[in-house]
Design a protein around this motif. Structure first.
Motif, PDB file in Angstrom:
ATOM      1  N   UNK A  65       0.811  -1.232   0.000  1.00  0.00           N
ATOM      2  CA  UNK A  65       0.000   0.000   0.000  1.00  0.00           C
ATOM      3  C   UNK A  65       0.837   1.271   0.000  1.00  0.00           C
ATOM      4  N   UNK A  66       1.975   1.254   0.656  1.00  0.00           N
ATOM      5  CA  UNK A  66       2.815   2.455   0.716  1.00  0.00           C
ATOM      6  C   UNK A  66       3.467   2.741  -0.638  1.00  0.00           C
ATOM      7  N   UNK A  67       3.759   1.697  -1.380  1.00  0.00           N
ATOM      8  CA  UNK A  67       4.278   1.898  -2.738  1.00  0.00           C
ATOM      9  C   UNK A  67       3.218   2.541  -3.632  1.00  0.00           C
ATOM     10  N   UNK A  68       1.974   2.105  -3.430  1.00  0.00           N
ATOM     11  CA  UNK A  68       0.879   2.695  -4.198  1.00  0.00           C
ATOM     12  C   UNK A  68       0.697   4.158  -3.814  1.00  0.00           C
ATOM     13  N   UNK A  69       0.704   4.439  -2.514  1.00  0.00           N
ATOM     14  CA  UNK A  69       0.470   5.806  -2.039  1.00  0.00           C
ATOM     15  C   UNK A  69       1.567   6.756  -2.500  1.00  0.00           C
ATOM     16  N   UNK A  70       2.785   6.254  -2.644  1.00  0.00           N
ATOM     17  CA  UNK A  70       3.916   7.113  -3.015  1.00  0.00           C
ATOM     18  C   UNK A  70       4.248   7.023  -4.509  1.00  0.00           C
ATOM     19  N   UNK A  71       3.316   6.557  -5.310  1.00  0.00           N
ATOM     20  CA  UNK A  71       3.557   6.496  -6.762  1.00  0.00           C
ATOM     21  C   UNK A  71       3.793   7.904  -7.294  1.00  0.00           C
ATOM     22  N   UNK A  72       4.658   8.001  -8.260  1.00  0.00           N
ATOM     23  CA  UNK A  72       5.055   9.322  -8.765  1.00  0.00           C
ATOM     24  C   UNK A  72       4.186   9.807  -9.911  1.00  0.00           C
ATOM     25  N   UNK A  73       3.294   8.956 -10.408  1.00  0.00           N
ATOM     26  CA  UNK A  73       2.419   9.352 -11.519  1.00  0.00           C
ATOM     27  C   UNK A  73       1.183   8.465 -11.510  1.00  0.00           C
ATOM     28  N   UNK A  74       0.195   8.891 -12.293  1.00  0.00           N
ATOM     29  CA  UNK A  74      -1.035   8.113 -12.406  1.00  0.00           C
ATOM     30  C   UNK A  74      -1.256   7.616 -13.826  1.00  0.00           C
ATOM     31  N   UNK A  75      -0.186   7.585 -14.619  1.00  0.00           N
ATOM     32  CA  UNK A  75      -0.335   7.131 -15.995  1.00  0.00           C
ATOM     33  C   UNK A  75      -0.484   5.612 -16.024  1.00  0.00           C
ATOM     34  N   UNK A  76      -0.888   5.112 -17.192  1.00  0.00           N
ATOM     35  CA  UNK A  76      -1.163   3.682 -17.331  1.00  0.00           C
ATOM     36  C   UNK A  76       0.062   2.828 -17.043  1.00  0.00           C
ATOM     37  N   UNK A  77       1.235   3.300 -17.446  1.00  0.00           N
ATOM     38  CA  UNK A  77       2.452   2.514 -17.242  1.00  0.00           C
ATOM     39  C   UNK A  77       2.758   2.339 -15.753  1.00  0.00           C
ATOM     40  N   UNK A  78       2.608   3.432 -14.986  1.00  0.00           N
ATOM     41  CA  UNK A  78       2.867   3.365 -13.547  1.00  0.00           C
ATOM     42  C   UNK A  78       1.868   2.450 -12.865  1.00  0.00           C
ATOM     43  N   UNK A  79       0.605   2.589 -13.238  1.00  0.00           N
ATOM     44  CA  UNK A  79      -0.423   1.729 -12.626  1.00  0.00           C
ATOM     45  C   UNK A  79      -0.165   0.264 -12.944  1.00  0.00           C
ATOM     46  N   UNK A  80       0.193  -0.008 -14.186  1.00  0.00           N
ATOM     47  CA  UNK A  80       0.445  -1.401 -14.580  1.00  0.00           C
ATOM     48  C   UNK A  80       1.634  -1.984 -13.809  1.00  0.00           C
ATOM     49  N   UNK A  81       2.668  -1.161 -13.609  1.00  0.00           N
ATOM     50  CA  UNK A  81       3.837  -1.636 -12.872  1.00  0.00           C
ATOM     51  C   UNK A  81       3.476  -1.957 -11.424  1.00  0.00           C
ATOM     52  N   UNK A  82       2.651  -1.109 -10.816  1.00  0.00           N
ATOM     53  CA  UNK A  82       2.258  -1.348  -9.430  1.00  0.00           C
ATOM     54  C   UNK A  82       1.357  -2.574  -9.307  1.00  0.00           C
ATOM     55  N   UNK A  83       0.411  -2.699 -10.232  1.00  0.00           N
ATOM     56  CA  UNK A  83      -0.461  -3.878 -10.208  1.00  0.00           C
ATOM     57  C   UNK A  83       0.356  -5.148 -10.394  1.00  0.00           C
ATOM     58  N   UNK A  84       1.333  -5.084 -11.298  1.00  0.00           N
ATOM     59  CA  UNK A  84       2.206  -6.239 -11.497  1.00  0.00           C
ATOM     60  C   UNK A  84       2.992  -6.573 -10.238  1.00  0.00           C
ATOM     61  N   UNK A  85       3.439  -5.533  -9.539  1.00  0.00           N
ATOM     62  CA  UNK A  85       4.177  -5.770  -8.296  1.00  0.00           C
ATOM     63  C   UNK A  85       3.272  -6.405  -7.248  1.00  0.00           C
ATOM     64  N   UNK A  86       2.014  -5.953  -7.215  1.00  0.00           N
ATOM     65  CA  UNK A  86       1.070  -6.538  -6.269  1.00  0.00           C
ATOM     66  C   UNK A  86       0.828  -8.011  -6.554  1.00  0.00           C
ATOM     67  N   UNK A  87       0.680  -8.339  -7.826  1.00  0.00           N
ATOM     68  CA  UNK A  87       0.493  -9.742  -8.198  1.00  0.00           C
ATOM     69  C   UNK A  87       1.733 -10.566  -7.842  1.00  0.00           C
ATOM     70  N   UNK A  88       2.900  -9.993  -8.055  1.00  0.00           N
ATOM     71  CA  UNK A  88       4.135 -10.694  -7.701  1.00  0.00           C
ATOM     72  C   UNK A  88       4.195 -10.966  -6.197  1.00  0.00           C
ATOM     73  N   UNK A  89       3.741  -9.990  -5.409  1.00  0.00           N
ATOM     74  CA  UNK A  89       3.747 -10.170  -3.956  1.00  0.00           C
ATOM     75  C   UNK A  89       2.793 -11.283  -3.536  1.00  0.00           C
ATOM     76  N   UNK A  90       1.618 -11.311  -4.166  1.00  0.00           N
ATOM     77  CA  UNK A  90       0.665 -12.371  -3.854  1.00  0.00           C
ATOM     78  C   UNK A  90       1.200 -13.735  -4.286  1.00  0.00           C
ATOM     79  N   UNK A  91       1.836 -13.763  -5.433  1.00  0.00           N
ATOM     80  CA  UNK A  91       2.422 -15.017  -5.911  1.00  0.00           C
ATOM     81  C   UNK A  91       3.516 -15.497  -4.957  1.00  0.00           C
ATOM     82  N   UNK A  92       4.324 -14.558  -4.463  1.00  0.00           N
ATOM     83  CA  UNK A  92       5.382 -14.916  -3.518  1.00  0.00           C
ATOM     84  C   UNK A  92       4.794 -15.475  -2.236  1.00  0.00           C
ATOM     85  N   UNK A  93       3.704 -14.862  -1.758  1.00  0.00           N
ATOM     86  CA  UNK A  93       3.051 -15.374  -0.550  1.00  0.00           C
ATOM     87  C   UNK A  93       2.555 -16.803  -0.758  1.00  0.00           C
TER      88      UNK A  93
END
Length: 214
Positions: A65-93
């Motif tokens: 959540x803190x990575x999302x809150x501190x995102x530097x932009x709201x463009x599609x590329x930034x959102x996609x990178x964050x969503x991908x990171x979230x999926x990676x975290x869930x996969x790791x869990x």
């Protein structure tokens, strides 16, 4: 000939003791014992590394959540990178949980219980983080300013996991066999005393916390 007869003995049993003496006197036994200890040490090291990775996966998910809150932009590329990171975290869990279950089913129950408790906390904070405007300067990185975001205090969850880990190493690993370990972790509140029913909104919560448009 007399010396050989004396070593062997009249009944032939001396041969056995002769062979045993030769083996014990050689480095065979020492080599076998040394190899067993070496294998045990390597196994303990792999187990410690595995549990360390499991702890890191918990912390990484709580930090999302803190990575999302501190995102530097709201463009599609930034959102996609964050969503991908979230999926990676869930996969790791999920992968770490599978590893823990394979190493110890009871520890797997503990890990599942802790992640189950952490998930709604992360979900609520992540949803609030997506609603915050992106941070376009250093001052915007201060999360106490702007829209309220529920904090994610990962320490209690890590503390529970560390409590469980105490029983997986040292002398406790040999004393607390699975039934005793399960009882002990329940007494510490790490494993619930009753099975927790899955909530029907779990799948939608996961989707919403990752994807701001869900």
């Amino acid at each position: 000939m007399d010396l050989l007869r004396a070593l062997i003995g009249e009944d032939g049993k001396g041969v056995v003791w002769l062979v045993i003496s030769l083996i014990l006197g050689s480095g065979v036994v020492s080599a076998i014992v040394g190899k067993l200890f070496d294998r045990g040490s390597k196994r303990d090291e792999r187990v410690r590394d595995g549990y360390a990775a499991s702890t890191a996966a918990l912390v990484a998910w709580a930090e999302f959540p803190y990575r999302v809150a501190r995102r530097s932009a709201d463009d599609a590329e930034t959102r996609a990178a964050l969503v991908g990171r979230g999926h990676d975290s869930q996969e790791a869990l999920a992968c770490r949980r599978a590893w823990v279950v394979g190493e110890s089913p009871v520890m797997g129950e503990a890990y599942a219980a802790i992640t189950r408790q952490l998930r709604p906390v992360v979900a609520q904070a992540t949803q609030a983080a997506w609603r915050r405007p992106h941070a376009d300067n250093g001052a915007a990185m201060v999360l106490s300013d702007g829209p309220t975001m529920p904090p994610v205090d990962v320490d209690p969850f890590v503390d529970k996991w560390c409590t469980a880990l105490r029983y997986r190493f040292g002398w406790r690993r040999w004393v607390f066999i699975p039934p005793l370990l399960r009882w002990r972790l329940r007494s510490h509140g790490v494993i619930p005393t009753r099975p927790v029913a899955a909530h029907g909104t779990a799948a939608s919560t996961v989707t919403t916390e990752l994807n701001p448009s869900a």
